[in-house]
Motif scaffolding. Structure first.
Motif, PDB file in Angstrom:
ATOM      1  N   SER B 150       0.851  -1.177   0.000  1.00 24.81           N
ATOM      2  CA  SER B 150       0.000   0.000   0.000  1.00 24.81           C
ATOM      3  C   SER B 150       0.890   1.232   0.000  1.00 24.81           C
ATOM      4  N   ASN B 151       0.541   2.196  -0.850  1.00 28.86           N
ATOM      5  CA  ASN B 151       1.365   3.415  -0.919  1.00 28.86           C
ATOM      6  C   ASN B 151       0.935   4.454   0.108  1.00 28.86           C
ATOM      7  N   ASN B 152       0.251   4.016   1.172  1.00 29.01           N
ATOM      8  CA  ASN B 152      -0.094   4.961   2.245  1.00 29.01           C
ATOM      9  C   ASN B 152       1.122   5.360   3.076  1.00 29.01           C
ATOM     10  N   ILE B 153       2.240   4.635   2.936  1.00 32.52           N
ATOM     11  CA  ILE B 153       3.435   5.027   3.687  1.00 32.52           C
ATOM     12  C   ILE B 153       4.451   5.739   2.792  1.00 32.52           C
ATOM     13  N   CYS B 154       4.488   5.408   1.536  1.00 30.57           N
ATOM     14  CA  CYS B 154       5.369   6.102   0.584  1.00 30.57           C
ATOM     15  C   CYS B 154       5.097   5.583  -0.817  1.00 30.57           C
ATOM     16  N   GLN B 155       5.608   6.297  -1.794  1.00 29.32           N
ATOM     17  CA  GLN B 155       5.500   5.812  -3.177  1.00 29.32           C
ATOM     18  C   GLN B 155       6.587   4.786  -3.463  1.00 29.32           C
ATOM     19  N   THR B 156       7.651   4.838  -2.659  1.00 30.11           N
ATOM     20  CA  THR B 156       8.774   3.928  -2.915  1.00 30.11           C
ATOM     21  C   THR B 156       8.325   2.473  -2.923  1.00 30.11           C
ATOM     22  N   VAL B 157       7.437   2.091  -1.984  1.00 32.54           N
ATOM     23  CA  VAL B 157       7.034   0.680  -1.907  1.00 32.54           C
ATOM     24  C   VAL B 157       6.442   0.195  -3.232  1.00 32.54           C
ATOM     25  N   THR B 158       5.764   1.097  -3.941  1.00 34.17           N
ATOM     26  CA  THR B 158       5.158   0.706  -5.217  1.00 34.17           C
ATOM     27  C   THR B 158       6.231   0.183  -6.167  1.00 34.17           C
ATOM     28  N   TYR B 159       7.307   0.969  -6.274  1.00 33.50           N
ATOM     29  CA  TYR B 159       8.348   0.634  -7.265  1.00 33.50           C
ATOM     30  C   TYR B 159       9.273  -0.466  -6.743  1.00 33.50           C
ATOM     31  N   TRP B 160       9.496  -0.453  -5.469  1.00 32.61           N
ATOM     32  CA  TRP B 160      10.292  -1.517  -4.834  1.00 32.61           C
ATOM     33  C   TRP B 160       9.578  -2.864  -5.048  1.00 32.61           C
ATOM     34  N   PHE B 161       8.285  -2.902  -4.740  1.00 29.70           N
ATOM     35  CA  PHE B 161       7.563  -4.165  -4.886  1.00 29.70           C
ATOM     36  C   PHE B 161       7.362  -4.537  -6.353  1.00 29.70           C
ATOM     37  N   LYS B 162       7.320  -3.524  -7.229  1.00 24.53           N
ATOM     38  CA  LYS B 162       7.264  -3.817  -8.668  1.00 24.53           C
ATOM     39  C   LYS B 162       8.550  -4.531  -9.087  1.00 24.53           C
ATOM     40  N   ALA B 163       9.681  -4.063  -8.538  1.00 27.46           N
ATOM     41  CA  ALA B 163      10.956  -4.713  -8.863  1.00 27.46           C
ATOM     42  C   ALA B 163      10.938  -6.159  -8.363  1.00 27.46           C
ATOM     43  N   LEU B 164      10.423  -6.367  -7.130  1.00 30.03           N
ATOM     44  CA  LEU B 164      10.337  -7.738  -6.599  1.00 30.03           C
ATOM     45  C   LEU B 164       9.422  -8.598  -7.471  1.00 30.03           C
ATOM     46  N   ALA B 165       8.296  -8.011  -7.910  1.00 28.49           N
ATOM     47  CA  ALA B 165       7.348  -8.756  -8.750  1.00 28.49           C
ATOM     48  C   ALA B 165       8.044  -9.205 -10.028  1.00 28.49           C
ATOM     49  N   HIS B 166       8.906  -8.338 -10.540  1.00 29.41           N
ATOM     50  CA  HIS B 166       9.653  -8.662 -11.746  1.00 29.41           C
ATOM     51  C   HIS B 166      10.663  -9.784 -11.483  1.00 29.41           C
ATOM     52  N   TYR B 167      11.428  -9.641 -10.397  1.00 30.42           N
ATOM     53  CA  TYR B 167      12.471 -10.635 -10.114  1.00 30.42           C
ATOM     54  C   TYR B 167      11.860 -12.007  -9.789  1.00 30.42           C
ATOM     55  N   TYR B 168      10.828 -12.015  -8.949  1.00 27.81           N
ATOM     56  CA  TYR B 168      10.243 -13.305  -8.532  1.00 27.81           C
ATOM     57  C   TYR B 168       9.203 -13.817  -9.536  1.00 27.81           C
ATOM     58  N   PRO B 171       2.595 -12.073  -8.858  1.00 23.98           N
ATOM     59  CA  PRO B 171       1.703 -10.903  -8.908  1.00 23.98           C
ATOM     60  C   PRO B 171       1.936  -9.916  -7.751  1.00 23.98           C
ATOM     61  N   LEU B 172       1.635  -8.660  -8.041  1.00 20.94           N
ATOM     62  CA  LEU B 172       1.674  -7.591  -7.033  1.00 20.94           C
ATOM     63  C   LEU B 172       0.275  -7.003  -6.932  1.00 20.94           C
ATOM     64  N   ILE B 173      -0.251  -6.918  -5.735  1.00 19.65           N
ATOM     65  CA  ILE B 173      -1.514  -6.211  -5.530  1.00 19.65           C
ATOM     66  C   ILE B 173      -1.196  -4.937  -4.768  1.00 19.65           C
ATOM     67  N   LEU B 174      -1.605  -3.819  -5.371  1.00 18.38           N
ATOM     68  CA  LEU B 174      -1.319  -2.524  -4.748  1.00 18.38           C
ATOM     69  C   LEU B 174      -2.614  -1.891  -4.262  1.00 18.38           C
ATOM     70  N   PHE B 175      -2.613  -1.473  -3.013  1.00 17.96           N
ATOM     71  CA  PHE B 175      -3.742  -0.707  -2.470  1.00 17.96           C
ATOM     72  C   PHE B 175      -3.347   0.770  -2.553  1.00 17.96           C
ATOM     73  N   ASP B 176      -3.997   1.467  -3.473  1.00 20.09           N
ATOM     74  CA  ASP B 176      -3.627   2.861  -3.753  1.00 20.09           C
ATOM     75  C   ASP B 176      -4.464   3.797  -2.893  1.00 20.09           C
ATOM     76  N   THR B 177      -3.795   4.580  -2.050  1.00 21.10           N
ATOM     77  CA  THR B 177      -4.496   5.468  -1.118  1.00 21.10           C
ATOM     78  C   THR B 177      -4.171   6.923  -1.442  1.00 21.10           C
ATOM     79  N   PRO B 178      -5.106   7.667  -2.016  1.00 21.12           N
ATOM     80  CA  PRO B 178      -4.821   9.076  -2.337  1.00 21.12           C
ATOM     81  C   PRO B 178      -4.377   9.848  -1.091  1.00 21.12           C
ATOM     82  N   PHE B 179      -3.402  10.713  -1.260  1.00 20.18           N
ATOM     83  CA  PHE B 179      -2.875  11.502  -0.144  1.00 20.18           C
ATOM     84  C   PHE B 179      -3.967  12.422   0.397  1.00 20.18           C
ATOM     85  N   ASN B 180      -4.036  12.549   1.691  1.00 20.10           N
ATOM     86  CA  ASN B 180      -5.077  13.372   2.296  1.00 20.10           C
ATOM     87  C   ASN B 180      -4.585  14.810   2.499  1.00 20.10           C
TER      88      ASN B 180
END
Lengths: 262, 437
Positions: B150-168, B171-180
């Motif tokens: 979930s990108n509620n803590i940062c955008q980095t996790v999105t791309y970090w986990f995308k890299a993991l999804a690629h290497y392994y 699938p990656l499931i992303l919970f997208d939380t618009p910034f408040n």
């Protein structure tokens, strides 16, 4: 007679100050730190004692400060340079609310409360950008003495823009400016502007309160002081020997501590 | 899922793990305990915490094949995954472990050697460094079937986990939380709740388990109760002297982060809370001499926890609150079993790092008052941009409004190469001097 000593072991220079019971300065010396902090402190203290015509047992208390403060085995206490610059600046200019200290390798801005107590501070200690070392490198590049920088800067007719205060990048910028035959004075003024802009963001972070006092070696550079005064919008206090303010503060704290201990 | 793997997991769970724990207990008994000059007696719960986390990492090795394995970010709504029986693993928790074990520089360097920037979060670099080298202080990590971020803590996790999804190649499931930026909107809530509902189909497919509403509600309730109890644990620190230091909570938070929604986490905090309430009643402080009470901002510096714990205690200073540890309790009151998806979305999207600076300022003001804080230590973490941006403004505003002294230390969460001992010492000592009356 009881005397009190403060020793400030900085990255480039070591200062020792001795004061008496009435806080009158009886000795002040500045020496290069070189490669050994303990030796530098020892040498500076000996030189100060000689200047004061005093002997070691007359020193009731010694406080060490600066980066080398923990390497002074004969000091009774180590106090950070932040507290010491605050105490020194407050003593010299009691109306001081903000201290700007630009030393050899770092710079800091200190907010003082009543009695010269530190209320807030911010430091740039990650790199020597915009500090004394930066000016040394630039002065050498431009074939000017450190003490000439101020007058040359004030004689500038224009000012060239220097985009970086990183010593390495700014040096290459200066090389290209020299290649374009830009006048030395204008380049120096541009360098000073870059320093002031960098310090200014730190000043804003802690805020300007009361009088502003500048300490540290770079305060000797009238070019930097002038541009900084322009930014602050008020005159800046500079002691005739701004490098010793930290050591003076340490000596004053030594006196206070000795009194508190009875 | 394979039968052999399931049998092996079962064997390790029923016999292997208990044998390991018994061996550990036997070893521990041999060590004599001496009263510490700085700290109160150690918490009894600490042994239980170590067992829980050791068991979790030990069994993780045998989970692949027996359970679907998901790698999850610290702020993801894991309660949903519990319904499908995922064995969950937290790369951020592992990153903290790498930091504490002083392995981060080596793992980060490995990631850098593969072209990742030194400016990338060091949790991500530790994790990627583990991928490239196979090294970990935990021995062996469970190979994932799913990545859940979930990108509620940062955008980095999105791309970090995308890299993991690629290497392994999983699938990656992303919970997208618009910034408040101001107030959470109806359309934000609808958008987020819709995502959670949509996840059910792929989660069923990956796990081979059918969604069960009753199980989901039970998992939500367990997660809610765990976070709430964690909040109560933290609230014991309002007392003088505080029965815990923030350095203790940096370790005690592991279950609420990585075992949330499981009975073991809830049970643990019940035990811990009971022990802490007893300490409060008996006036036992975590730091023997608690002269000043401090607040910590940002993630821990994992390689310095022990040193800092000693350094501050030596000065009679105790950290009694942190915006960081508070994050796992802060928004739990929004959870509502009558509106599970929307309220889950709200709970997770209003966390500190997905919320505006005004929110952070008022939160900090409230914590300073509630916990009777005398000073603030702000860790500007090179890794964590969302946490570190705005800190100088917050510092200035808190000084203006509450005249609270504070100090900024520039460092990193795990990569000790970004930490300078001397410079940090100077700043902290100056801060101590300013705090003295």
């Amino acid at each position: 007679m009881s005397l009190f000593a403060g020793i400030d072991i900085g990255s480039l220079s070591t200062e020792a100050v001795i004061i008496d019971q009435q806080a009158a300065m009886v000795a002040a010396v500045i020496l290069p730190t070189e490669a050994h902090s303990t030796k530098a402190a020892e040498t500076a203290l000996e030189a100060a004692l000689e200047q004061a015509g005093a002997r070691r047992p007359e020193l009731a208390r010694i406080v060490a400060t600066g980066y080398g403060r923990v390497s002074v085995p004969f000091a009774h206490k180590a106090v950070t340079e932040i507290t010491c610059h605050g105490a020194g600046a407050h003593h010299l200019f009691p109306g001081t609310g903000t201290v700007i200290d630009i030393g050899g390798q770092d710079s800091k801005v200190i907010r003082l409360g009543p009695g010269g107590k530190v209320v807030d501070f911010t430091m740039n200690d990650k790199c020597a950008a915009g500090t004394g070392r930066f000016l040394e490198v630039m002065a050498a590049k431009l074939g000017a003495g450190l003490d000439e920088l101020g007058p040359l800067s004030r004689a500038a007719r224009r000012e060239v823009a220097i985009s970086s205060v990183c010593t390495v990048f700014a040096e290459s910028e200066v090389v290209s400016l020299v290649a374009r035959n830009e006048p030395r004075e204008d380049i120096i003024r541009g360098l000073h502007r870059a320093i002031v802009n960098r310090v200014w963001s730190m000043v804003r972070a802690v805020g300007v309160e009361g009088q502003v006092t500048m300490t540290g070696g770079v305060a000797k550079n009238s070019g930097v002081v002038e541009l900084l005064e322009e930014k602050v919008g008020q005159p800046i206090n500079v002691y005739r020997e701004p490098q010793i303010v930290g050591a003076l503060g340490a000596a004053l704290l030594a006196r206070d501590q000795a009194r508190a201990l009875g | 899922m394979s039968f052999a793997a399931a049998m092996r997991y079962r064997f390790m769970k029923d016999l292997g793990a208990p044998a390991l724990m018994a061996a550990r207990r036997a070893m521990r008994k041999k060590r004599p305990s001496r009263p510490d000059p700085l700290f109160g007696p150690p918490l009894k719960s600490l042994a239980r915490l170590k067992e829980i986390m050791m068991r979790h990492y030990f069994l993780a090795r045998y989970a692949p094949g027996a359970h679907p394995v998901a790698w999850v970010t610290s702020g993801a709504p894991v309660e949903l995954l519990r319904v499908f029986g995922f064995y969950t693993f937290y790369p951020e928790n592992h990153g903290a472990m790498c930091g504490a074990a002083h392995m981060a520089p080596e793992l980060c360097q490995a990631a850098e050697d593969h072209g990742y920037s030194q400016d990338l979060c060091s949790y991500a670099r530790c994790d990627l460094g583990h991928y490239f080298t196979g090294k970990s202080p935990a021995g062996q990590l469970p190979k994932p079937d799913l990545l859940f971020a979930s990108n509620n803590i940062c955008q980095t996790v999105t791309y970090w986990f995308k890299a993991l999804a690629h290497y392994y190649d999983i699938p990656l499931i992303l919970f997208d939380t618009p910034f408040n930026f101001d107030q959470i909107t109806e359309s934000d809530l609808r958008y987020m709740a819709g995502q959670l509902e949509e996840m059910i189909t792929p989660l069923q497919r990956i796990s081979g388990v059918k969604f069960d509403q009753a199980k989901f509600l039970a998992s939500l309730e367990l997660g809610r109760a765990t976070s709430e109890t964690w909040g109560q644990v933290l609230q014991t620190m309002r007392h003088r002297p505080s029965p815990l230091t923030i350095f203790d909570t940096f370790f005690h938070m592991a279950p609420v982060v990585s075992l949330r929604g499981l009975p073991v986490a809830y049970d643990y905090y019940q035990t811990l809370l009971e022990e802490l309430r007893d300490r409060v009643a008996r006036g036992i402080g975590a730091v023997k001499l608690e002269r000043k009470r401090l607040m910590w901002d940002n993630i821990a510096m994992w390689y310095k926890v022990r040193d800092f714990s000693n350094l501050f205690a030596e000065h009679g200073m105790n950290f009694v609150v942190a915006t960081y540890t508070n994050a796992w309790a802060e928004t739990i009151q929004y959870l509502d079993p009558d509106d599970p998806f929307r309220s889950l979305a709200k709970t997770y999207s209003l966390v500190i790092l997905n919320n505006n600076l005004d929110h952070r300022l008022s939160l900090m003001e409230r914590l300073i008052a509630d916990y009777q804080v005398d000073g603030l230590v702000i860790h500007s973490a090179r890794s964590c941009k969302p946490y570190s941006v705005g800190q100088y403004d917050l510092k200035r505003l808190l000084m203006e409004r509450l005249a609270i002294p504070s100090v900024v230390i520039e460092a990193d969460i795990t990569d000790s190469r970004a930490y300078s001992e001397e410079q940090t010492r100077t700043r902290l000592e100056a801060f101590f001097e300013a705090l003295e009356d």
